[in-house]
Design a protein around this motif. Structure first.
Motif, short mmCIF file in Angstrom:
data_model
loop_
_atom_site.label_atom_id
_atom_site.label_comp_id
_atom_site.label_asym_id
_atom_site.label_seq_id
_atom_site.Cartn_x
_atom_site.Cartn_y
_atom_site.Cartn_z
N SER A 47 0.84 -1.20 0.00
CA SER A 47 0.00 0.00 0.00
C SER A 47 0.87 1.25 0.00
O SER A 47 0.56 2.23 -0.70
CB SER A 47 -0.91 0.01 1.23
N GLY A 48 1.94 1.25 0.79
CA GLY A 48 2.84 2.40 0.82
C GLY A 48 3.47 2.66 -0.54
O GLY A 48 3.61 3.81 -0.96
N GLY B 210 -6.29 -12.49 4.22
CA GLY B 210 -4.91 -11.99 4.15
C GLY B 210 -4.25 -12.35 2.83
O GLY B 210 -3.59 -11.52 2.19
N VAL B 211 -4.45 -13.60 2.40
CA VAL B 211 -3.87 -14.04 1.12
C VAL B 211 -4.48 -13.27 -0.04
O VAL B 211 -3.78 -12.82 -0.96
CB VAL B 211 -4.09 -15.55 0.93
N ILE B 212 -5.80 -13.08 -0.01
CA ILE B 212 -6.49 -12.39 -1.10
C ILE B 212 -6.06 -10.93 -1.18
O ILE B 212 -5.80 -10.40 -2.27
CB ILE B 212 -8.02 -12.51 -0.91
N ALA C 266 -2.54 -10.81 -2.66
CA ALA C 266 -2.55 -11.06 -4.10
C ALA C 266 -3.13 -9.87 -4.86
O ALA C 266 -2.65 -9.50 -5.94
CB ALA C 266 -3.34 -12.34 -4.40
N TRP C 267 -4.16 -9.26 -4.31
CA TRP C 267 -4.81 -8.09 -4.93
C TRP C 267 -3.81 -6.96 -5.13
O TRP C 267 -3.70 -6.38 -6.21
CB TRP C 267 -5.98 -7.67 -4.05
N LEU C 268 -3.05 -6.65 -4.07
CA LEU C 268 -2.11 -5.54 -4.17
C LEU C 268 -0.86 -5.92 -4.95
O LEU C 268 -0.24 -5.06 -5.60
CB LEU C 268 -1.75 -5.03 -2.78
N ALA C 269 -0.47 -7.19 -4.90
CA ALA C 269 0.66 -7.63 -5.72
C ALA C 269 0.36 -7.42 -7.20
O ALA C 269 1.21 -6.97 -7.99
CB ALA C 269 0.98 -9.10 -5.44
N ALA D 215 -5.28 0.11 -2.74
CA ALA D 215 -4.97 -0.05 -1.32
C ALA D 215 -6.19 0.30 -0.46
O ALA D 215 -6.48 -0.37 0.54
CB ALA D 215 -3.79 0.83 -0.93
N ALA D 216 -6.93 1.35 -0.85
CA ALA D 216 -8.10 1.75 -0.08
C ALA D 216 -9.21 0.71 -0.16
O ALA D 216 -10.01 0.56 0.76
CB ALA D 216 -8.62 3.10 -0.57
N ALA D 217 -9.25 -0.03 -1.28
CA ALA D 217 -10.30 -1.05 -1.46
C ALA D 217 -9.96 -2.36 -0.77
O ALA D 217 -10.85 -3.20 -0.59
CB ALA D 217 -10.54 -1.29 -2.95
N ALA D 218 -8.71 -2.57 -0.38
CA ALA D 218 -8.30 -3.86 0.18
C ALA D 218 -9.12 -4.28 1.41
O ALA D 218 -9.49 -5.45 1.53
CB ALA D 218 -6.80 -3.83 0.51
N PRO D 219 -9.43 -3.36 2.37
CA PRO D 219 -10.23 -3.81 3.52
C PRO D 219 -11.62 -4.31 3.15
O PRO D 219 -12.19 -5.12 3.88
CB PRO D 219 -10.32 -2.53 4.39
N ILE D 220 -12.15 -3.85 2.02
CA ILE D 220 -13.46 -4.35 1.58
C ILE D 220 -13.36 -5.84 1.30
O ILE D 220 -14.30 -6.61 1.57
CB ILE D 220 -13.93 -3.60 0.32
N LEU D 221 -12.21 -6.28 0.77
CA LEU D 221 -12.02 -7.70 0.47
C LEU D 221 -12.08 -8.54 1.73
O LEU D 221 -12.57 -9.67 1.72
CB LEU D 221 -10.68 -7.91 -0.25
#
Length: 526
Positions: free
Chosen positions: A148-149, A197-199, A202-205, A160-166
């Motif tokens: 995210s950084g 955590g894995v998802i 992978a999303w940000l990768a 990065a902002a959408a990741a917590p929705i996952l």
């Protein structure tokens, strides 16, 4: 990178995350209820999240983003990528060792985290099992913080902002789809935490790859810059620890008061956290990488301009939110919580605490923004020193004010100490020559205050008009509250437009355009 556009992006996704989080909580409550399985899962979920809050979120972002953004600005993307890969590898190694150690020591850790579970046969064992399943989430979510950084420093805020929705969607899917296959719904949720955590990783990768900044691991090495990163993380971790201690002390003191005081404070704080999370997270997340790059690139005037605009946007959004929470706390709490075992007396007690918490809402957002002004200048120590002083003040105020106002005194103490924190941060920055309120901010502030007062008056008047509906219960009460919110928003927007506190055309332009060109030579900050 347009600051307001970045704030809008992060704020929108953060709001969606909060809403899906509420949906998740409602589903979990309906499925697990309150008992052995729910208690065990909540401990299993909170344990990795405790370390995430201490290490992965504020601490790592505050230390990593200025170093990465500065390297990107001065040395180019390849050197920035190399630094990120080295930091990724060292962080992954440390977390692997830490996670493995906690997996082995989990039975002993549970004795510390939930000593009372031993009183119920099988509860301690279940909590240990679920926590072992969920704990590797810490490894992945910490690496997500690094990703995210990187993306935020490149101006890519959405992923990065959408990741917590996952996380929320994954837990909902796990509870609905996998509970029949598991021993308990708690097991489905624990595996959902692990999978989330894995998802998210992978999303940000994938998004780092799309941004041309793939963060592949390399052989861990404690280079000078990685060691510097570690040294800068330590003060912020201590600051995060102070915050957690503050929460613990407030809970302990509340437990000495009337039965229900802890719950009243919890529910009031949950309501306050919605605007705080959306506005505070959005503005501070967008500001840190922008300031870091501008300061490293010598764009001093632009950095000052963006500090002022961040403060302006924060007050434009938080002052009316705080006023609304203070004017109609009863209808808000009653609509959200007053049903079943939550009585009208609970509503009144919680609403009183909400007024006290809301009085400090702007200060919480100001602290987040002003702390980023230190972090962007690679100073992680001073905000922690100020936070330590604020914590001491909070404890003293807690003890004094709870004698007079009970649980409301505890909430008021938190607000007062946080205002002191915000003022101290601003004074130190000003004395260093790193914060000066410009003419636009000083001109807009009284206009924002005027719009807030008019809006508060309109909402208070509207409450009298719909008083019968607010007392009628579901479904009329939610409709009446929604009408009050709409009236307040329309009145505030109208007065802001007419008074010049904020103009629609100006906001549209700020959302469209990027940062201005680099200015000529300007003397650096002292």
């Amino acid at each position: 990178m347009a600051l307001l556009r970045s704030i809008a992006t992060v704020g929108g996704y953060t709001l969606l995350s909060r809403l899906t989080g509420f949906a998740r909580d409602i589903l979990v409550a309906g499925t697990l209820g309150a008992g052995t399985v729910s208690d065990a899962f909540f401990v299993a979920f909170r344990f990795p999240n405790l370390f995430r809050r201490l290490f992965a979120e504020g601490a790592f972002q505050a230390a990593f983003v200025p170093l990465f953004a500065g390297t990107l600005e001065t040395d180019g993307p390849e050197q920035a990528r190399l630094f990120a890969r080295r930091a990724f590898s060292v962080l992954a190694l440390v977390l692997l060792v830490f996670t493995a150690a906690l997996e082995v020591l989990m039975p002993f850790a549970m004795i510390v985290m939930a000593p009372g579970f031993d009183a119920v046969p099988g509860k301690m064992e279940l909590a240990t099992e679920l926590t072992r399943i969920a704990f590797p989430y810490l490894l992945f979510i910490s690496l997500v913080s690094l990703q995210s950084g990187v993306l935020n420093s490149l101006g890519h805020f959405a992923a990065a902002a959408a990741a917590p929705i996952l996380l929320n969607l994954t837990l909902i899917a796990a509870l609905v789809g996998f509970t029949p296959m598991m021993e308990t719904p708690g097991h489905a949720l624990a595996w959902g935490v692990f999978a989330a955590g894995v998802i998210q990783f992978a999303w940000l990768a994938w998004h780092c790859l799309r941004a041309g900044m793939t963060i592949a691991p390399i052989r861990p090495a404690l280079t000078a810059r990685v060691r510097l990163l570690g040294r800068r993380i330590v003060p912020v971790v201590l600051g995060g620890s102070l915050y957690q201690i503050n929460l613990l002390i407030g809970t302990i003191l509340a437990s000495l008061l009337a039965d229900g005081a802890v719950s009243w404070l919890y529910y009031a704080d949950r309501v306050t956290q919605l605007p705080l999370g959306v506005v505070g997270v959005a503005v501070s997340t967008a500001l840190l990488p922008l300031l870091s790059r501008q300061l490293k690139g010598g764009q001093w005037e632009h950095a000052r301009h963006n500090q002022n605009r961040a403060l302006e946007v924060a007050l434009l959004l938080t002052l009316p939110a705080a006023a609304a929470l203070m004017v109609i706390p009863g209808p808000i709490i009653g609509t959200l919580f007053e049903r079943g075992a939550f009585s009208p007396a609970d509503t009144a007690a919680t609403a009183a605490a909400l007024v006290a918490f809301a009085s400090g809402l702007p200060s919480y957002v100001l602290v987040k923004i002003l702390a980023q002004c230190f972090f962007a200048r690679e100073d992680t120590a001073m905000p922690v020193r100020i936070a330590a002083a604020a914590m001491a003040a909070n404890i003293a105020l807690n003890v004094a004010l709870m004698q007079v106002w009970g649980h409301v005194g505890i909430a008021l103490a938190a607000s007062l100490s946080n205002w002191g924190n915000a003022i101290a941060l601003g004074v130190v920055l000003h004395r260093r020559g790193q914060l000066g309120l410009d003419a636009r901010f000083l001109e807009r502030l009284p206009r924002i205050a005027l719009a807030t007062v008019v809006m508060a008056g309109a909402v208070a008047g509207g409450t009298l008009v719909v008083a019968d509906l607010l007392a009628a219960g579901d479904p009329w009460r939610p409709l009446a509250l929604a009408a009050l919110v709409v009236v307040g928003a329309v009145v505030y927007a109208g007065v802001a437009q007419v008074s010049g506190a904020a103009r629609l055309g100006e906001i549209k332009a700020m959302l469209r355009r990027g940062e201005p060109a680099t200015p000529g030579p300007i003397p650096p900050d002292p």
